[in-house]
Design a protein around this motif. Sequence first.
Motif, PDB file in Angstrom:
ATOM      1  N   ALA A  68      42.049 -23.695 -27.205  1.00  0.00           N
ATOM      2  CA  ALA A  68      41.680 -22.297 -27.453  1.00  0.00           C
ATOM      3  C   ALA A  68      40.424 -21.939 -26.662  1.00  0.00           C
ATOM      4  O   ALA A  68      40.349 -20.861 -26.065  1.00  0.00           O
ATOM      5  CB  ALA A  68      41.460 -22.057 -28.944  1.00  0.00           C
ATOM      6  N   ARG A  69      39.439 -22.826 -26.651  1.00  0.00           N
ATOM      7  CA  ARG A  69      38.229 -22.587 -25.852  1.00  0.00           C
ATOM      8  C   ARG A  69      38.577 -22.416 -24.374  1.00  0.00           C
ATOM      9  O   ARG A  69      38.081 -21.524 -23.707  1.00  0.00           O
ATOM     10  CB  ARG A  69      37.253 -23.751 -25.988  1.00  0.00           C
ATOM     11  CG  ARG A  69      36.520 -23.836 -27.275  1.00  0.00           C
ATOM     12  CD  ARG A  69      35.511 -24.999 -27.172  1.00  0.00           C
ATOM     13  NE  ARG A  69      34.956 -25.319 -28.432  1.00  0.00           N
ATOM     14  CZ  ARG A  69      33.926 -24.670 -28.989  1.00  0.00           C
ATOM     15  NH1 ARG A  69      33.386 -23.666 -28.383  1.00  0.00           N
ATOM     16  NH2 ARG A  69      33.478 -25.045 -30.166  1.00  0.00           N
ATOM     17  N   GLU A  70      39.444 -23.303 -23.883  1.00  0.00           N
ATOM     18  CA  GLU A  70      39.858 -23.267 -22.479  1.00  0.00           C
ATOM     19  C   GLU A  70      40.580 -21.954 -22.150  1.00  0.00           C
ATOM     20  O   GLU A  70      40.305 -21.321 -21.130  1.00  0.00           O
ATOM     21  CB  GLU A  70      40.773 -24.461 -22.218  1.00  0.00           C
ATOM     22  CG  GLU A  70      41.289 -24.588 -20.815  1.00  0.00           C
ATOM     23  CD  GLU A  70      42.245 -25.764 -20.683  1.00  0.00           C
ATOM     24  OE1 GLU A  70      43.281 -25.579 -20.018  1.00  0.00           O
ATOM     25  OE2 GLU A  70      41.973 -26.846 -21.244  1.00  0.00           O
ATOM     26  N   ILE A  71      41.490 -21.559 -23.019  1.00  0.00           N
ATOM     27  CA  ILE A  71      42.246 -20.323 -22.799  1.00  0.00           C
ATOM     28  C   ILE A  71      41.328 -19.113 -22.850  1.00  0.00           C
ATOM     29  O   ILE A  71      41.400 -18.226 -21.997  1.00  0.00           O
ATOM     30  CB  ILE A  71      43.400 -20.209 -23.816  1.00  0.00           C
ATOM     31  CG1 ILE A  71      44.481 -21.245 -23.480  1.00  0.00           C
ATOM     32  CG2 ILE A  71      43.982 -18.797 -23.841  1.00  0.00           C
ATOM     33  CD1 ILE A  71      45.549 -21.407 -24.544  1.00  0.00           C
ATOM     34  N   LEU A  72      40.450 -19.059 -23.838  1.00  0.00           N
ATOM     35  CA  LEU A  72      39.546 -17.912 -23.946  1.00  0.00           C
ATOM     36  C   LEU A  72      38.619 -17.819 -22.738  1.00  0.00           C
ATOM     37  O   LEU A  72      38.281 -16.722 -22.298  1.00  0.00           O
ATOM     38  CB  LEU A  72      38.744 -17.988 -25.247  1.00  0.00           C
ATOM     39  CG  LEU A  72      39.540 -17.711 -26.513  1.00  0.00           C
ATOM     40  CD1 LEU A  72      38.716 -18.023 -27.749  1.00  0.00           C
ATOM     41  CD2 LEU A  72      40.031 -16.269 -26.542  1.00  0.00           C
ATOM     42  N   ALA A  73      38.244 -18.950 -22.167  1.00  0.00           N
ATOM     43  CA  ALA A  73      37.383 -18.946 -20.981  1.00  0.00           C
ATOM     44  C   ALA A  73      38.064 -18.255 -19.813  1.00  0.00           C
ATOM     45  O   ALA A  73      37.407 -17.591 -19.000  1.00  0.00           O
ATOM     46  CB  ALA A  73      36.990 -20.372 -20.605  1.00  0.00           C
ATOM     47  N   LYS A  74      39.385 -18.363 -19.744  1.00  0.00           N
ATOM     48  CA  LYS A  74      40.138 -17.660 -18.689  1.00  0.00           C
ATOM     49  C   LYS A  74      39.972 -16.148 -18.792  1.00  0.00           C
ATOM     50  O   LYS A  74      40.120 -15.440 -17.810  1.00  0.00           O
ATOM     51  CB  LYS A  74      41.632 -17.982 -18.776  1.00  0.00           C
ATOM     52  CG  LYS A  74      41.990 -19.381 -18.372  1.00  0.00           C
ATOM     53  CD  LYS A  74      43.455 -19.726 -18.511  1.00  0.00           C
ATOM     54  CE  LYS A  74      44.464 -18.621 -18.519  1.00  0.00           C
ATOM     55  NZ  LYS A  74      45.850 -19.083 -18.684  1.00  0.00           N
ATOM     56  N   TYR A  75      39.683 -15.667 -19.995  1.00  0.00           N
ATOM     57  CA  TYR A  75      39.519 -14.242 -20.244  1.00  0.00           C
ATOM     58  C   TYR A  75      38.037 -13.832 -20.269  1.00  0.00           C
ATOM     59  O   TYR A  75      37.697 -12.739 -20.686  1.00  0.00           O
ATOM     60  CB  TYR A  75      40.188 -13.860 -21.577  1.00  0.00           C
ATOM     61  CG  TYR A  75      41.683 -14.044 -21.545  1.00  0.00           C
ATOM     62  CD1 TYR A  75      42.531 -12.993 -21.180  1.00  0.00           C
ATOM     63  CD2 TYR A  75      42.260 -15.276 -21.845  1.00  0.00           C
ATOM     64  CE1 TYR A  75      43.909 -13.169 -21.132  1.00  0.00           C
ATOM     65  CE2 TYR A  75      43.634 -15.455 -21.802  1.00  0.00           C
ATOM     66  CZ  TYR A  75      44.454 -14.403 -21.440  1.00  0.00           C
ATOM     67  OH  TYR A  75      45.814 -14.581 -21.388  1.00  0.00           O
ATOM     68  N   GLY A  76      37.183 -14.744 -19.844  1.00  0.00           N
ATOM     69  CA  GLY A  76      35.753 -14.457 -19.784  1.00  0.00           C
ATOM     70  C   GLY A  76      35.039 -14.551 -21.109  1.00  0.00           C
ATOM     71  O   GLY A  76      33.941 -14.034 -21.252  1.00  0.00           O
ATOM     72  N   VAL A  77      35.649 -15.214 -22.078  1.00  0.00           N
ATOM     73  CA  VAL A  77      35.069 -15.336 -23.416  1.00  0.00           C
ATOM     74  C   VAL A  77      34.574 -16.764 -23.596  1.00  0.00           C
ATOM     75  O   VAL A  77      35.309 -17.724 -23.372  1.00  0.00           O
ATOM     76  CB  VAL A  77      36.095 -15.008 -24.513  1.00  0.00           C
ATOM     77  CG1 VAL A  77      35.516 -15.231 -25.894  1.00  0.00           C
ATOM     78  CG2 VAL A  77      36.603 -13.578 -24.355  1.00  0.00           C
ATOM     79  N   GLN A  78      33.328 -16.916 -24.003  1.00  0.00           N
ATOM     80  CA  GLN A  78      32.726 -18.220 -24.287  1.00  0.00           C
ATOM     81  C   GLN A  78      32.250 -18.230 -25.739  1.00  0.00           C
ATOM     82  O   GLN A  78      31.060 -18.102 -25.999  1.00  0.00           O
ATOM     83  CB  GLN A  78      31.544 -18.484 -23.336  1.00  0.00           C
ATOM     84  CG  GLN A  78      31.913 -18.521 -21.880  1.00  0.00           C
ATOM     85  CD  GLN A  78      32.780 -19.706 -21.534  1.00  0.00           C
ATOM     86  OE1 GLN A  78      32.628 -20.791 -22.069  1.00  0.00           O
ATOM     87  NE2 GLN A  78      33.704 -19.516 -20.621  1.00  0.00           N
ATOM     88  N   PRO A  79      33.179 -18.396 -26.697  1.00  0.00           N
ATOM     89  CA  PRO A  79      32.762 -18.374 -28.111  1.00  0.00           C
ATOM     90  C   PRO A  79      31.943 -19.618 -28.455  1.00  0.00           C
ATOM     91  O   PRO A  79      32.036 -20.635 -27.787  1.00  0.00           O
ATOM     92  CB  PRO A  79      34.080 -18.359 -28.872  1.00  0.00           C
ATOM     93  CG  PRO A  79      35.048 -19.004 -27.954  1.00  0.00           C
ATOM     94  CD  PRO A  79      34.588 -18.658 -26.560  1.00  0.00           C
ATOM     95  N   GLN A  80      31.177 -19.480 -29.523  1.00  0.00           N
ATOM     96  CA  GLN A  80      30.365 -20.604 -30.009  1.00  0.00           C
ATOM     97  C   GLN A  80      31.255 -21.698 -30.545  1.00  0.00           C
ATOM     98  O   GLN A  80      32.268 -21.477 -31.093  1.00  0.00           O
ATOM     99  CB  GLN A  80      29.434 -20.150 -31.120  1.00  0.00           C
ATOM    100  CG  GLN A  80      28.505 -19.075 -30.696  1.00  0.00           C
ATOM    101  CD  GLN A  80      27.710 -18.547 -31.895  1.00  0.00           C
ATOM    102  OE1 GLN A  80      27.859 -18.985 -33.015  1.00  0.00           O
ATOM    103  NE2 GLN A  80      26.844 -17.615 -31.639  1.00  0.00           N
TER     104      GLN A  80
END
Length: 80
Positions: A68-80
């Motif tokens: 999920a972290r990896e996928i969100l990073a593709k969308y420019g999201v770096q959640p805690q």
Amino acid sequence: MSKLMPLADVFASALAIDAAQISDNLHYQGIPQWDSVAHMQLIAALEDSYDVMLDTDDIIDLSSFSKAREILAKYGVQPQ
């Protein structure tokens, strides 16, 4: 800028599990609650929480907390 909800909180809420169970090792096979319905609830929660629209391949590939972290990073999201 609004503060993003921690990714662990999104997972805990969507999957109805204790946040203490969540780590980078969390995988759908280890959580009985993570069935197809819970998966779609998780997808909806991620999209709502981080204002993204995941594509079909990402929805299918999302099989773990670390993924999920990896996928969100593709969308420019770096959640805690």
